[in-house]
Design a protein around this motif. Structure first.
Motif, PDB file in Angstrom:
ATOM      1  N   SER A  27       0.829  -1.211   0.000  1.00  0.00           N
ATOM      2  CA  SER A  27       0.000   0.000   0.000  1.00  0.00           C
ATOM      3  C   SER A  27       0.858   1.252   0.000  1.00  0.00           C
ATOM      4  O   SER A  27       0.544   2.227  -0.695  1.00  0.00           O
ATOM      5  CB  SER A  27      -0.974  -0.007   1.176  1.00  0.00           C
ATOM      6  OG  SER A  27      -0.292   0.036   2.399  1.00  0.00           O
ATOM      7  N   ARG A  28       1.955   1.253   0.730  1.00  0.00           N
ATOM      8  CA  ARG A  28       2.838   2.424   0.740  1.00  0.00           C
ATOM      9  C   ARG A  28       3.544   2.606  -0.594  1.00  0.00           C
ATOM     10  O   ARG A  28       3.758   3.723  -1.052  1.00  0.00           O
ATOM     11  CB  ARG A  28       3.831   2.334   1.888  1.00  0.00           C
ATOM     12  CG  ARG A  28       3.139   2.487   3.243  1.00  0.00           C
ATOM     13  CD  ARG A  28       4.123   2.274   4.373  1.00  0.00           C
ATOM     14  NE  ARG A  28       3.429   2.262   5.645  1.00  0.00           N
ATOM     15  CZ  ARG A  28       3.460   3.265   6.513  1.00  0.00           C
ATOM     16  NH1 ARG A  28       4.137   4.357   6.232  1.00  0.00           N
ATOM     17  NH2 ARG A  28       2.828   3.162   7.660  1.00  0.00           N
ATOM     18  N   GLU A  31       1.022   4.161  -2.883  1.00  0.00           N
ATOM     19  CA  GLU A  31       0.884   5.590  -2.599  1.00  0.00           C
ATOM     20  C   GLU A  31       2.028   6.376  -3.231  1.00  0.00           C
ATOM     21  O   GLU A  31       1.808   7.442  -3.827  1.00  0.00           O
ATOM     22  CB  GLU A  31       0.862   5.845  -1.088  1.00  0.00           C
ATOM     23  CG  GLU A  31      -0.398   5.390  -0.404  1.00  0.00           C
ATOM     24  CD  GLU A  31      -0.300   5.455   1.116  1.00  0.00           C
ATOM     25  OE1 GLU A  31       0.702   5.991   1.646  1.00  0.00           O
ATOM     26  OE2 GLU A  31      -1.235   4.964   1.777  1.00  0.00           O
ATOM     27  N   THR A  34       1.483   6.512  -6.973  1.00  0.00           N
ATOM     28  CA  THR A  34       0.461   7.500  -7.322  1.00  0.00           C
ATOM     29  C   THR A  34       1.028   8.911  -7.255  1.00  0.00           C
ATOM     30  O   THR A  34       0.708   9.758  -8.096  1.00  0.00           O
ATOM     31  CB  THR A  34      -0.754   7.371  -6.379  1.00  0.00           C
ATOM     32  OG1 THR A  34      -1.268   6.041  -6.499  1.00  0.00           O
ATOM     33  CG2 THR A  34      -1.848   8.359  -6.732  1.00  0.00           C
TER      34      THR A  34
END
Length: 87
Positions: A27-28, A31, A34
């Protein structure tokens, strides 16, 4: 990409703990992907590679090693995608 036939053993506390770590790293990394922060993406890919080594050399768990390897491959593919878009 073929789906993995290897699965976490959720009755094994090491697998549960590793799954949490892998989820956090993924997830990091996403991020950072993105946001377009390439250095941070590389840092999380390095963490995934570290988990591979721990799974293989410390825990001697080939299932976890395979799952961590697949995570590393997924993170690498995301980075390649960003680099292609930027070019």
């Amino acid at each position: 990409m073929a789906n993995s036939t290897v699965q976490f053993d959720l009755t094994n506390p090491q697998h549960v703990a590793m799954r949490k770590l892998m989820t956090d790293i993924y997830s990091r990394h996403t991020e950072a992907f993105t946001a377009g922060v390439n250095d941070t993406m590389k840092r999380y890919q390095g963490m995934a590679q570290g988990l591979e080594k721990v799974a293989l050399h410390v825990l001697a768990d080939h299932v976890l090693h395979t799952l961590c390897f697949e995570l590393s491959c997924a993170l690498y593919a995301q980075q390649e995608c960003l680099q292609e878009v930027a070019a």
